[in-house]
Write a protein that holds these residues in place. Structure first.
Motif, PDB file in Angstrom:
ATOM      1  N   ILE A  81      -2.130   1.715   1.911  1.00 48.79           N
ATOM      2  CA  ILE A  81      -2.371   2.871   2.784  1.00 48.79           C
ATOM      3  C   ILE A  81      -3.251   3.901   2.083  1.00 48.79           C
ATOM      4  O   ILE A  81      -4.136   4.500   2.705  1.00 48.79           O
ATOM      5  CB  ILE A  81      -1.039   3.471   3.249  1.00 48.79           C
ATOM      6  CG1 ILE A  81      -0.364   2.497   4.222  1.00 48.79           C
ATOM      7  CG2 ILE A  81      -1.241   4.833   3.906  1.00 48.79           C
ATOM      8  CD1 ILE A  81       1.015   2.858   4.640  1.00 48.79           C
ATOM      9  N   ALA A  82      -3.048   4.089   0.785  1.00 47.58           N
ATOM     10  CA  ALA A  82      -3.922   5.006   0.040  1.00 47.58           C
ATOM     11  C   ALA A  82      -5.362   4.513   0.079  1.00 47.58           C
ATOM     12  O   ALA A  82      -6.302   5.307   0.262  1.00 47.58           O
ATOM     13  CB  ALA A  82      -3.436   5.133  -1.401  1.00 47.58           C
ATOM     14  N   LEU A  83      -5.557   3.213  -0.070  1.00 48.56           N
ATOM     15  CA  LEU A  83      -6.914   2.655  -0.021  1.00 48.56           C
ATOM     16  C   LEU A  83      -7.541   2.826   1.359  1.00 48.56           C
ATOM     17  O   LEU A  83      -8.744   3.123   1.473  1.00 48.56           O
ATOM     18  CB  LEU A  83      -6.887   1.175  -0.400  1.00 48.56           C
ATOM     19  CG  LEU A  83      -6.698   0.882  -1.893  1.00 48.56           C
ATOM     20  CD1 LEU A  83      -6.443  -0.600  -2.124  1.00 48.56           C
ATOM     21  CD2 LEU A  83      -7.927   1.333  -2.690  1.00 48.56           C
TER      22      LEU A  83
ATOM     23  N   ALA B 165     -11.205  -3.793  -0.783  1.00 45.60           N
ATOM     24  CA  ALA B 165     -10.883  -5.071  -0.142  1.00 45.60           C
ATOM     25  C   ALA B 165     -10.402  -6.092  -1.171  1.00 45.60           C
ATOM     26  O   ALA B 165      -9.473  -6.866  -0.896  1.00 45.60           O
ATOM     27  CB  ALA B 165     -12.111  -5.610   0.600  1.00 45.60           C
ATOM     28  N   ILE B 166     -11.012  -6.091  -2.353  1.00 40.68           N
ATOM     29  CA  ILE B 166     -10.593  -7.015  -3.417  1.00 40.68           C
ATOM     30  C   ILE B 166      -9.145  -6.739  -3.817  1.00 40.68           C
ATOM     31  O   ILE B 166      -8.340  -7.663  -3.976  1.00 40.68           O
ATOM     32  CB  ILE B 166     -11.525  -6.888  -4.640  1.00 40.68           C
ATOM     33  CG1 ILE B 166     -12.915  -7.473  -4.323  1.00 40.68           C
ATOM     34  CG2 ILE B 166     -10.920  -7.580  -5.865  1.00 40.68           C
ATOM     35  CD1 ILE B 166     -13.943  -7.222  -5.398  1.00 40.68           C
TER      36      ILE B 166
ATOM     37  N   VAL C  34      -6.714  -5.248  -2.068  1.00 40.43           N
ATOM     38  CA  VAL C  34      -5.780  -5.615  -1.000  1.00 40.43           C
ATOM     39  C   VAL C  34      -5.646  -7.134  -0.914  1.00 40.43           C
ATOM     40  O   VAL C  34      -4.534  -7.672  -0.775  1.00 40.43           O
ATOM     41  CB  VAL C  34      -6.235  -5.033   0.349  1.00 40.43           C
ATOM     42  CG1 VAL C  34      -5.377  -5.581   1.485  1.00 40.43           C
ATOM     43  CG2 VAL C  34      -6.161  -3.514   0.320  1.00 40.43           C
ATOM     44  N   ALA C  35      -6.772  -7.843  -1.007  1.00 40.06           N
ATOM     45  CA  ALA C  35      -6.738  -9.309  -0.926  1.00 40.06           C
ATOM     46  C   ALA C  35      -5.912  -9.888  -2.068  1.00 40.06           C
ATOM     47  O   ALA C  35      -5.126 -10.824  -1.870  1.00 40.06           O
ATOM     48  CB  ALA C  35      -8.157  -9.862  -0.963  1.00 40.06           C
ATOM     49  N   ARG C  36      -6.071  -9.346  -3.258  1.00 41.70           N
ATOM     50  CA  ARG C  36      -5.305  -9.827  -4.413  1.00 41.70           C
ATOM     51  C   ARG C  36      -3.812  -9.644  -4.183  1.00 41.70           C
ATOM     52  O   ARG C  36      -3.012 -10.532  -4.513  1.00 41.70           O
ATOM     53  CB  ARG C  36      -5.757  -9.080  -5.656  1.00 41.70           C
ATOM     54  CG  ARG C  36      -5.031  -9.506  -6.936  1.00 41.70           C
ATOM     55  CD  ARG C  36      -3.823  -8.634  -7.206  1.00 41.70           C
ATOM     56  NE  ARG C  36      -3.219  -8.922  -8.505  1.00 41.70           N
ATOM     57  CZ  ARG C  36      -2.039  -8.497  -8.867  1.00 41.70           C
ATOM     58  NH1 ARG C  36      -1.294  -7.794  -8.021  1.00 41.70           N
ATOM     59  NH2 ARG C  36      -1.552  -8.778 -10.066  1.00 41.70           N
ATOM     60  N   GLU C  37      -3.429  -8.478  -3.651  1.00 43.26           N
ATOM     61  CA  GLU C  37      -2.005  -8.220  -3.429  1.00 43.26           C
ATOM     62  C   GLU C  37      -1.420  -9.245  -2.451  1.00 43.26           C
ATOM     63  O   GLU C  37      -0.293  -9.715  -2.630  1.00 43.26           O
ATOM     64  CB  GLU C  37      -1.807  -6.798  -2.895  1.00 43.26           C
ATOM     65  CG  GLU C  37      -2.219  -5.692  -3.851  1.00 43.26           C
ATOM     66  CD  GLU C  37      -1.413  -5.685  -5.128  1.00 43.26           C
ATOM     67  OE1 GLU C  37      -0.328  -6.301  -5.173  1.00 43.26           O
ATOM     68  OE2 GLU C  37      -1.866  -5.071  -6.113  1.00 43.26           O
ATOM     69  N   ILE C  38      -2.179  -9.601  -1.429  1.00 43.80           N
ATOM     70  CA  ILE C  38      -1.709 -10.593  -0.457  1.00 43.80           C
ATOM     71  C   ILE C  38      -1.567 -11.964  -1.108  1.00 43.80           C
ATOM     72  O   ILE C  38      -0.558 -12.658  -0.930  1.00 43.80           O
ATOM     73  CB  ILE C  38      -2.678 -10.661   0.748  1.00 43.80           C
ATOM     74  CG1 ILE C  38      -2.654  -9.337   1.527  1.00 43.80           C
ATOM     75  CG2 ILE C  38      -2.317 -11.825   1.669  1.00 43.80           C
ATOM     76  CD1 ILE C  38      -3.716  -9.231   2.597  1.00 43.80           C
TER      77      ILE C  38
ATOM     78  N   SER D 177     -10.304  -1.167 -11.719  1.00 40.30           N
ATOM     79  CA  SER D 177      -9.053  -1.651 -11.122  1.00 40.30           C
ATOM     80  C   SER D 177      -9.258  -2.990 -10.434  1.00 40.30           C
ATOM     81  O   SER D 177      -8.411  -3.888 -10.534  1.00 40.30           O
ATOM     82  CB  SER D 177      -8.527  -0.627 -10.113  1.00 40.30           C
ATOM     83  OG  SER D 177      -8.206   0.588 -10.733  1.00 40.30           O
ATOM     84  N   ALA D 178     -10.391  -3.130  -9.729  1.00 38.80           N
ATOM     85  CA  ALA D 178     -10.677  -4.392  -9.031  1.00 38.80           C
ATOM     86  C   ALA D 178     -10.847  -5.540 -10.018  1.00 38.80           C
ATOM     87  O   ALA D 178     -10.362  -6.660  -9.790  1.00 38.80           O
ATOM     88  CB  ALA D 178     -11.924  -4.232  -8.165  1.00 38.80           C
TER      89      ALA D 178
END
Length: 206
Positions: free
Chosen positions: A83-85, A116-117, A119-123, A183-184
């Motif tokens: 949500i912060a992103l 996007a990187i 969020v995708a990693r977290e998934i 971070s990415a």
């Protein structure tokens, strides 16, 4: 029912639930039409980040680790970060940086790609851990030292970017951009380590 109440009301789980419950406040304060809106959102996120460390510490110190807490803690973390992103990517401030005599326009994709990187990693890692738990190998993809470094850098980056608005010094905005890319990179690196640890199970599972 008593068992559920005991799990819900121990200190680590209470802190995790508080972290989840402040997410609407984070969004609300971020969009307030006042000069201190972004500052207040950054403070809320900072407090939430501290509770992330504190609930884990208390769970170990008080010996109050529970299955409910093990489920809620990563959910709270991923909700806060995602949500912060979203708030940051949608913020026009990061498309225009005020310089001494001009305004520099920055393409939207510059901040969208690293977001996007992440969020995708977290998934991917969440799905990997769920699958590894099903085959009884959850410990193989437990949080690593690099994962903790990634989380620290990521939280600091999001605090900084949530704080930025159209009056923020360009140095802080650019620093936030750079840290988001760091971070990415850490995000991809830690994901590859988890995938390597799980690879034998992935390729041999029937």
């Amino acid at each position: 029912m008593t068992r559920l109440y005991e799990q819900m009301c121990n200190w680590p789980n209470v802190l995790t639930l508080v972290r989840i419950s402040v997410i609407p406040l984070l969004v609300m304060f971020y969009y307030l039409p006042v000069p201190w809106a972004h500052l207040s959102a950054a403070i809320i996120f900072t407090i939430a980040s501290i509770t992330d460390w504190l609930d884990g510490y208390l769970a170990r110190y008080l010996k109050q680790s529970t299955k409910l807490g093990a489920f809620l803690d990563p959910v709270a973390d991923k909700l806060m970060v995602s949500i912060a992103l979203v708030l940051i990517v949608a913020e026009p401030t990061f498309q225009f940086v005020s310089l001494d005599s001009s305004v520099a326009s920055i393409p939207t994709f510059v901040i969208t790609i690293p977001a996007a990187i992440i969020v995708a990693r977290e998934i991917i890692v969440s799905a990997l851990r769920e699958w590894m738990a099903e085959v009884g190998k959850r410990a193989s993809v437990a949080v690593s030292s690099l994962g903790k470094v990634k989380t620290t850098v990521q939280m600091f980056t999001l605090i900084l970017l949530l704080y930025c608005n159209n009056t923020t010094h360009p140095f802080l905005v650019i620093t936030g951009y750079i840290l988001l890319y760091v971070s990415a990179v850490l995000t991809i690196w830690s994901m590859l380590i988890y995938l390597k640890a799980a690879w034998a199970q992935l390729v041999t599972a029937s």
